[in-house]
Design an enzyme around this catalytic site. Structure first.
Site, PDB file in Angstrom:
ATOM      1  N   ASP A  46       0.819  -1.219   0.000  1.00 21.98           N
ATOM      2  CA  ASP A  46       0.000   0.000   0.000  1.00 21.98           C
ATOM      3  C   ASP A  46       0.849   1.263   0.000  1.00 21.98           C
ATOM      4  OD1 ASP A  46       1.048  -0.052   2.513  1.00 21.98           O
ATOM      5  OD2 ASP A  46      -0.865   0.136   3.582  1.00 21.98           O
ATOM      6  N   GLN A  47       2.174   1.099  -0.252  1.00 20.33           N
ATOM      7  CA  GLN A  47       3.139   2.193  -0.371  1.00 20.33           C
ATOM      8  C   GLN A  47       3.548   2.813   0.965  1.00 20.33           C
ATOM      9  OE1 GLN A  47       4.727   2.748  -3.413  1.00 20.33           O
ATOM     10  NE2 GLN A  47       3.585   0.859  -3.732  1.00 20.33           N
ATOM     11  N   ARG A 105      11.195  26.397  -1.679  1.00 20.90           N
ATOM     12  CA  ARG A 105      10.625  27.545  -2.397  1.00 20.90           C
ATOM     13  C   ARG A 105       9.356  28.068  -1.739  1.00 20.90           C
ATOM     14  NH1 ARG A 105      10.953  25.113  -8.467  1.00 20.90           N
ATOM     15  NH2 ARG A 105      10.876  23.154  -7.297  1.00 20.90           N
ATOM     16  N   HIS A 139      17.403  27.462  -0.977  1.00 20.39           N
ATOM     17  CA  HIS A 139      16.795  28.449  -1.869  1.00 20.39           C
ATOM     18  C   HIS A 139      16.738  29.815  -1.206  1.00 20.39           C
ATOM     19  CE1 HIS A 139      14.393  30.027  -5.115  1.00 20.39           C
ATOM     20  NE2 HIS A 139      13.423  30.348  -4.288  1.00 20.39           N
ATOM     21  N   LYS A 204      13.011  40.135 -15.011  1.00 23.06           N
ATOM     22  CA  LYS A 204      11.783  39.620 -15.612  1.00 23.06           C
ATOM     23  C   LYS A 204      10.563  40.090 -14.830  1.00 23.06           C
ATOM     24  CE  LYS A 204      11.975  35.049 -13.311  1.00 23.06           C
ATOM     25  NZ  LYS A 204      13.334  34.878 -12.852  1.00 23.06           N
ATOM     26  N   ASP A 234      14.079  24.105 -12.784  1.00 21.04           N
ATOM     27  CA  ASP A 234      12.940  23.188 -12.735  1.00 21.04           C
ATOM     28  C   ASP A 234      12.519  22.806 -14.156  1.00 21.04           C
ATOM     29  OD1 ASP A 234      10.673  21.750 -12.188  1.00 21.04           O
ATOM     30  OD2 ASP A 234       9.896  23.126 -10.700  1.00 21.04           O
TER      31      ASP A 234
END
Length: 339
Positions: A46-47, A105, A139, A204, A234
């Site tokens: 079931d993980q 992030r 980050h 940007k 990413d």
């Protein structure tokens, strides 16, 4: 005072090649065989994640090597459960070695009714029994303040500086370090200072998350070999657009040095068909075969850096000495001997 026990490593499934490379480096420096502790980290049908440590770790100085990269939730749970298993086995100290710190992030509330997930992860690690964290290029540096335990944040900048000085030897006057956004200026300036190069910025403006409305270059890049510096790549959308913008403004070549190659979705295809001549990433995240085989992507090892940092923590000596090129170059002996 140095610890009397030997440092012991235990590896999750997120980046076993890096864990084994760290063990090999520590074996070289210690003059004795260092191997990860024998354990199984697996999943039931079931993980659910199950951890069993086969060796005695009572009173030991343990180092769990586990980046929380994709799949972030599975790898994070592995890390938490391994920490709990070691704590309940009476390990003396548990250091979480997290080459890539997932959820970093989400370090502030950018909008109303949103979480600060990086703080939640910090709380989970502490409650699971982690006594110390060793990571690479957070980050946001302020994430260290989310913890009430020591956090050693290593930097890729000295390693990248060694690589740049080696790869672009004799071309120093043509180099221009570029930050892909205003928020990364400090990171880019660090490398620019180390290689004695000028700096430019790609500014940007976003209409909404994930969509860039306008990009402009601040600085003269005409006739320069531009080196874009960032911490995370990413989907590579912004990176590829920034590279093309620099070429449009007269840059001779564009290269990129990115610490963490998340490289999700169409990233590899975008990079291979972009104006970038090369992308250099670290092995903080285990890369699949398409990344390793990409014609213009190169991986720089971090095992020498992490192995030395682990031994410094174990010995109670300075970790910050690894921020200096004179200290780091011998750690990477053989790779950059000509620098």
């Amino acid at each position: 005072m140095p610890a009397m026990t030997e440092p012991k490593l235990i590896a999750g499934n997120a980046n076993r090649p890096l864990a084994l490379a760290i063990a090999r480096r520590m074996s070289m420096h210690r003059g004795m065989n260092v191997t990860p502790v024998d354990a199984r980290v697996e999943r039931f049908n079931d993980q659910e994640i199950f951890v069993e440590v086969y060796e005695n770790v009572r009173g030991e100085d343990m180092y769990i090597i586990q980046p929380t990269s994709n799949p972030a939730n599975d790898n994070l749970m592995e890390l938490l459960i391994m920490a709990d298993a070691l704590r309940r086995s009476s390990a003396n100290r548990i250091t979480a070695v997290i080459p890539y710190f997932g959820y970093a992030r989400q370090d502030r509330r950018a909008k109303a009714r949103t979480p600060i997930s990086a703080k939640l992860v910090a709380n989970l690690l502490t409650e699971a029994g982690v006594d110390r964290v060793l990571t690479l290029d957070l980050h946001a540096a302020q994430i260290q303040g989310f913890f009430d335990i020591p956090v050693d944040n290593l930097y890729a900048a000295p390693v990248f500086a060694l690589d740049i000085l080696h790869q672009f030897k004799g071309r120093g006057d043509d180099l221009m370090v570029v930050s892909p956004d205003v928020g990364g200026v400090a990171r880019a300036r660090e490398i620019a200072t180390r290689i004695n190069a000028p700096m430019a910025i790609v500014d940007k403006r976003r209409e909404k998350a994930g969509e860039i409305a306008e990009m402009t270059v601040i600085g003269d890049v005409e006739g320069k070999t531009c080196i874009i510096v960032d911490d995370i790549c990413d989907t590579a959308g912004t990176l590829v657009k920034a590279a093309q913008l620099l070429v449009n403004h007269g840059a001779l070549e564009v290269h990129a040095y990115i610490t963490h190659g998340v490289l999700s979705g169409p990233a590899v295809e975008r990079i291979e068909t972009s104006a970038m001549k090369s992308l250099v990433i670290t092995d903080s995240i285990h890369q699949p075969e398409p990344v390793r085989n990409a014609r213009n992507i190169r991986v720089v090892p971090t095992a020498p850096l992490f192995a030395q940092a682990i031994m410094s923590i174990w010995n109670g000596t300075s970790v910050s000495s690894l921020f200096e090129l004179d200290t780091l170059q011998p750690v990477y002996e053989g790779m950059y001997a000509a620098v």
